[in-house]
Design an enzyme around this catalytic site. Sequence first.
Site, PDB file in Angstrom:
ATOM      1  N   GLY A  35       0.843  -1.184   0.000  1.00  0.00           N
ATOM      2  CA  GLY A  35       0.000   0.000   0.000  1.00  0.00           C
ATOM      3  C   GLY A  35       0.879   1.234   0.000  1.00  0.00           C
ATOM      4  O   GLY A  35       2.109   1.141   0.126  1.00  0.00           O
ATOM      5  N   PRO A  36       0.284   2.431  -0.130  1.00  0.00           N
ATOM      6  CA  PRO A  36       1.078   3.669  -0.119  1.00  0.00           C
ATOM      7  C   PRO A  36       1.552   3.999   1.285  1.00  0.00           C
ATOM      8  O   PRO A  36       1.244   3.293   2.256  1.00  0.00           O
ATOM      9  CB  PRO A  36       0.071   4.718  -0.628  1.00  0.00           C
ATOM     10  CG  PRO A  36      -1.261   4.184  -0.183  1.00  0.00           C
ATOM     11  CD  PRO A  36      -1.161   2.692  -0.299  1.00  0.00           C
ATOM     12  N   MET A  37       2.305   5.052   1.405  1.00  0.00           N
ATOM     13  CA  MET A  37       2.735   5.512   2.714  1.00  0.00           C
ATOM     14  C   MET A  37       1.527   5.768   3.612  1.00  0.00           C
ATOM     15  O   MET A  37       0.440   6.090   3.126  1.00  0.00           O
ATOM     16  CB  MET A  37       3.516   6.829   2.587  1.00  0.00           C
ATOM     17  CG  MET A  37       4.808   6.727   1.823  1.00  0.00           C
ATOM     18  SD  MET A  37       5.693   8.316   1.861  1.00  0.00           S
ATOM     19  CE  MET A  37       4.402   9.479   1.470  1.00  0.00           C
ATOM     20  N   GLY A  40      -0.244   1.916   7.149  1.00  0.00           N
ATOM     21  CA  GLY A  40      -0.084   1.018   8.288  1.00  0.00           C
ATOM     22  C   GLY A  40       0.648  -0.270   8.004  1.00  0.00           C
ATOM     23  O   GLY A  40       0.452  -1.268   8.707  1.00  0.00           O
ATOM     24  N   LYS A  41       1.553  -0.272   7.004  1.00  0.00           N
ATOM     25  CA  LYS A  41       2.272  -1.507   6.656  1.00  0.00           C
ATOM     26  C   LYS A  41       3.133  -2.003   7.819  1.00  0.00           C
ATOM     27  O   LYS A  41       3.104  -3.185   8.173  1.00  0.00           O
ATOM     28  CB  LYS A  41       3.143  -1.267   5.414  1.00  0.00           C
ATOM     29  CG  LYS A  41       2.362  -0.925   4.159  1.00  0.00           C
ATOM     30  CD  LYS A  41       3.281  -0.741   2.967  1.00  0.00           C
ATOM     31  CE  LYS A  41       4.201   0.440   3.116  1.00  0.00           C
ATOM     32  NZ  LYS A  41       3.472   1.732   3.205  1.00  0.00           N
ATOM     33  N   SER A  42       3.921  -1.104   8.410  1.00  0.00           N
ATOM     34  CA  SER A  42       4.801  -1.519   9.502  1.00  0.00           C
ATOM     35  C   SER A  42       4.001  -1.888  10.745  1.00  0.00           C
ATOM     36  O   SER A  42       4.385  -2.798  11.494  1.00  0.00           O
ATOM     37  CB  SER A  42       5.799  -0.399   9.825  1.00  0.00           C
ATOM     38  OG  SER A  42       6.662  -0.166   8.721  1.00  0.00           O
ATOM     39  N   ASP A 112       9.839  -6.303   6.614  1.00  0.00           N
ATOM     40  CA  ASP A 112       9.285  -4.964   6.417  1.00  0.00           C
ATOM     41  C   ASP A 112      10.135  -4.207   5.404  1.00  0.00           C
ATOM     42  O   ASP A 112      11.312  -4.504   5.214  1.00  0.00           O
ATOM     43  CB  ASP A 112       9.251  -4.219   7.752  1.00  0.00           C
ATOM     44  CG  ASP A 112       8.327  -3.013   7.717  1.00  0.00           C
ATOM     45  OD1 ASP A 112       7.328  -3.041   6.967  1.00  0.00           O
ATOM     46  OD2 ASP A 112       8.589  -2.033   8.445  1.00  0.00           O
ATOM     47  N   GLU A 113       9.509  -3.218   4.754  1.00  0.00           N
ATOM     48  CA  GLU A 113      10.168  -2.417   3.715  1.00  0.00           C
ATOM     49  C   GLU A 113      10.750  -3.327   2.631  1.00  0.00           C
ATOM     50  O   GLU A 113      11.848  -3.080   2.092  1.00  0.00           O
ATOM     51  CB  GLU A 113      11.270  -1.538   4.319  1.00  0.00           C
ATOM     52  CG  GLU A 113      10.812  -0.637   5.452  1.00  0.00           C
ATOM     53  CD  GLU A 113       9.865   0.481   5.035  1.00  0.00           C
ATOM     54  OE1 GLU A 113       9.533   0.579   3.839  1.00  0.00           O
ATOM     55  OE2 GLU A 113       9.445   1.248   5.912  1.00  0.00           O
ATOM     56  N   ALA A 114      10.021  -4.360   2.284  1.00  0.00           N
ATOM     57  CA  ALA A 114      10.523  -5.363   1.336  1.00  0.00           C
ATOM     58  C   ALA A 114      10.740  -4.801  -0.063  1.00  0.00           C
ATOM     59  O   ALA A 114      11.486  -5.390  -0.856  1.00  0.00           O
ATOM     60  CB  ALA A 114       9.556  -6.547   1.271  1.00  0.00           C
TER      61      ALA A 114
END
Length: 226
Positions: A35-37, A40-42, A112-114
């Site tokens: 998803g974009p910044m 809530g990915k992290s 994370d940050e893959a």
Amino acid sequence: MSGPASGEQSALATACLAAGDGRLRHGAALKFFWGPMDCGKSTLALQMDHNHARQGRRGLVLTRNDRSMGPQVTTRIGLAHSAIEVTDDLDLVALVRGRWADGTRVDYLICDEACFYTVAQVEQMADLVDGYDVDVFAFGLASDFRSALFPAAQRLFELADEVCRIQVEVLCWCGRQGLLNARVVDGVVARHGEQVVIGDTVDHADVRYQVLCRRHHRTGDLGPAT
């Protein structure tokens, strides 16, 4: 048609044998959450690690280019977790095998940050799933500031068993859904430059990033001054 000579067997075939009798125990999976910044990915990555750990599973948390610029996963809502910093020369399969050799169980990876990993490391994620029965959960952006796919993200789209767009909605300044990550340099949306440049999301930063809808990303309209 005759099969390949024994010396030509792939590393993956050898890995499957190393995992036991070559059959998966429970069916591991490679999943990519994107998803974009600000979506809530992290946060989801740390929640995923928490959920698996509390059921007795053992995992490793990895990251690259975290906003803290340190070996940890941090979130904009204040959560943090120590992590292994991924570099270009880190071999994920060797990492897991090394932990096993030390007597440490590894059931899953949180990556994370893959999007900033190498394509080879994405291949290694697939090797861990297929050859070692290790679950891999990858989290990251899909596209860069030009709206072009990151190479690692593209490979994850191609290889992942599941691709999940994170459903937390991020809004452009105009109120439309934010889809793309704009790089803002000296108050102007950048169109050229290195694919990866670490910046911030605060307005006073020299290089910052802002989520925009497609219309305003293409026109470079950052909205009214605040």
